[in-house]
Design a protein around this motif. Structure first.
Motif, PDB file in Angstrom:
ATOM      1  N   UNK A  71       0.860  -1.189   0.000  1.00  0.00           N
ATOM      2  CA  UNK A  71       0.000   0.000   0.000  1.00  0.00           C
ATOM      3  C   UNK A  71       0.890   1.230   0.000  1.00  0.00           C
ATOM      4  N   UNK A  72       0.551   2.203  -0.838  1.00  0.00           N
ATOM      5  CA  UNK A  72       1.324   3.436  -0.904  1.00  0.00           C
ATOM      6  C   UNK A  72       1.286   4.159   0.444  1.00  0.00           C
ATOM      7  N   UNK A  73       2.386   4.835   0.770  1.00  0.00           N
ATOM      8  CA  UNK A  73       2.521   5.552   2.038  1.00  0.00           C
ATOM      9  C   UNK A  73       2.470   7.047   1.761  1.00  0.00           C
ATOM     10  N   UNK A  74       1.684   7.777   2.532  1.00  0.00           N
ATOM     11  CA  UNK A  74       1.546   9.218   2.351  1.00  0.00           C
ATOM     12  C   UNK A  74       2.885   9.920   2.550  1.00  0.00           C
ATOM     13  N   UNK A  75       3.181  10.842   1.660  1.00  0.00           N
ATOM     14  CA  UNK A  75       4.391  11.637   1.788  1.00  0.00           C
ATOM     15  C   UNK A  75       5.600  11.073   1.087  1.00  0.00           C
ATOM     16  N   UNK A  76       5.498   9.858   0.548  1.00  0.00           N
ATOM     17  CA  UNK A  76       6.670   9.251  -0.088  1.00  0.00           C
ATOM     18  C   UNK A  76       7.110  10.042  -1.319  1.00  0.00           C
ATOM     19  N   UNK A  77       6.143  10.402  -2.158  1.00  0.00           N
ATOM     20  CA  UNK A  77       6.491  11.146  -3.367  1.00  0.00           C
ATOM     21  C   UNK A  77       7.010  12.539  -3.062  1.00  0.00           C
ATOM     22  N   UNK A  78       6.352  13.231  -2.136  1.00  0.00           N
ATOM     23  CA  UNK A  78       6.805  14.572  -1.740  1.00  0.00           C
ATOM     24  C   UNK A  78       8.217  14.506  -1.182  1.00  0.00           C
ATOM     25  N   UNK A  79       8.456  13.548  -0.300  1.00  0.00           N
ATOM     26  CA  UNK A  79       9.756  13.445   0.359  1.00  0.00           C
ATOM     27  C   UNK A  79      10.846  13.051  -0.617  1.00  0.00           C
ATOM     28  N   UNK A  80      10.518  12.195  -1.591  1.00  0.00           N
ATOM     29  CA  UNK A  80      11.498  11.807  -2.598  1.00  0.00           C
ATOM     30  C   UNK A  80      11.946  13.028  -3.395  1.00  0.00           C
ATOM     31  N   UNK A  81      10.994  13.808  -3.868  1.00  0.00           N
ATOM     32  CA  UNK A  81      11.343  14.995  -4.649  1.00  0.00           C
ATOM     33  C   UNK A  81      12.083  16.018  -3.791  1.00  0.00           C
ATOM     34  N   UNK A  82      11.679  16.155  -2.533  1.00  0.00           N
ATOM     35  CA  UNK A  82      12.359  17.097  -1.643  1.00  0.00           C
ATOM     36  C   UNK A  82      13.782  16.645  -1.350  1.00  0.00           C
ATOM     37  N   UNK A 114      13.972   4.266   4.015  1.00  0.00           N
ATOM     38  CA  UNK A 114      14.113   4.286   5.476  1.00  0.00           C
ATOM     39  C   UNK A 114      12.892   4.924   6.130  1.00  0.00           C
ATOM     40  N   UNK A 115      12.346   5.957   5.502  1.00  0.00           N
ATOM     41  CA  UNK A 115      11.168   6.617   6.053  1.00  0.00           C
ATOM     42  C   UNK A 115       9.931   5.749   6.017  1.00  0.00           C
ATOM     43  N   UNK A 116       9.809   4.900   4.999  1.00  0.00           N
ATOM     44  CA  UNK A 116       8.684   3.964   4.908  1.00  0.00           C
ATOM     45  C   UNK A 116       8.834   2.860   5.954  1.00  0.00           C
TER      46      UNK A 116
END
Length: 274
Positions: free
Chosen positions: A217-228, A253-255
């Protein structure tokens, strides 16, 4: 810091993005990522998103007035005119906001413009959302030096259907061809297999980045954090490929160390590497 200090000044990283009230994504995630990766983070807010616990945690979306967006960016650019050359673009939310941001970006030269091409916001009417998507493709995509589309966004930008790893590679190549930017196309949990797969392509180097999936299941913030994370690493002088590799490790690591709440999805913790 006074003028006599010999301390090393941090790289400056700006995010132009929306607020997500629970802290899992958006500008909150960006700022935490910038801090974890040792850059000086700045936010210009474009919209306010708050999930509605009375309506299955769907989005409630409120745009920030264009003049307020312009004022924020005027202040940021005037304050850091000598040191700001790296920006991340997150959720815009409307064609007017995109026009406002594009005008502000045009006021100076940029070394790195990282576009996280947030295409449909669930709190928007479908027609308005499609207008926003078209404005993003027309006015922001040509400015980007690095683009980080997820599975859906990669399909929309490339015009290709993505079912497997080779499809994702083809989409990354196509998006680079269209934009001229480095691309990290994210397969995440949506590509079958034991690995979460992302594809980096910059016109010369193609690399598939892999990490074992952590759930399906996708985790909230993964895409934002990757780009950041890519933004922070670029600001510190990393190459695009180095930035992509570090960002992948950071997000993995964040996931692993994600945060749970009452929402039906968990949120990535930007301090996961600690």
């Amino acid at each position: 810091m006074n003028s006599s200090s010999t301390a090393t000044r941090p790289a400056i990283t700006l995010t132009i993005a929306g607020s997500e009230a629970t802290g899992g994504a958006g500008a909150q995630a960006d700022l935490k990522t910038f801090q974890e990766l040792n850059t000086y983070g700045i936010i210009a807010l474009t919209c306010i998103v708050s999930f509605d616990p009375k309506d299955s945690w769907n989005h409630r979306f409120v745009p920030v007035d264009p003049q307020v967006i312009s004022d924020q960016l005027e202040a940021v650019q005037a304050c850091y005119a000598q040191s700001l050359d790296t920006v991340k673009l997150g959720m815009m939310g409307s064609p007017t906001t995109i026009d406002t941001v594009a005008a502000a970006l045009g006021r100076q030269a940029w070394k790195n413009i990282v576009l996280d091409p947030v295409l449909i916001c669930k709190g928007q009417e479908p027609g308005h959302a499609l207008d926003t998507d078209e404005a993003l493709k027309t006015n922001l995509l040509p400015l980007a030096t690095f683009i980080t589309p997820n599975h859906f966004e990669a399909e929309q930008l490339s015009g290709l259907t993505i079912n497997d790893e080779q499809d994702l590679i083809n989409a990354a190549r196509k998006i680079h061809e269209i934009s001229g930017a480095a691309v990290l196309a994210k397969g995440g949990v949506r590509i079958a297999g034991v690995d979460a797969v992302d594809v980096f392509y910059d016109g010369e180097t193609l690399e598939v980045l892999r990490a074992k999936k952590i759930g399906n299941v996708a985790v909230s913030g993964a895409g934002c954090s990757l780009a950041a994370a890519i933004t922070a690493e670029l600001a510190k002088g990393a190459t695009p490929l180095q930035a992509a590799r570090t960002a992948k490790e950071f997000v993995t690591a964040g996931i692993h160390n994600r945060v749970s709440g009452a929402t039906p999805f968990d949120a990535l913790w930007q301090g996961g590497r600690r």
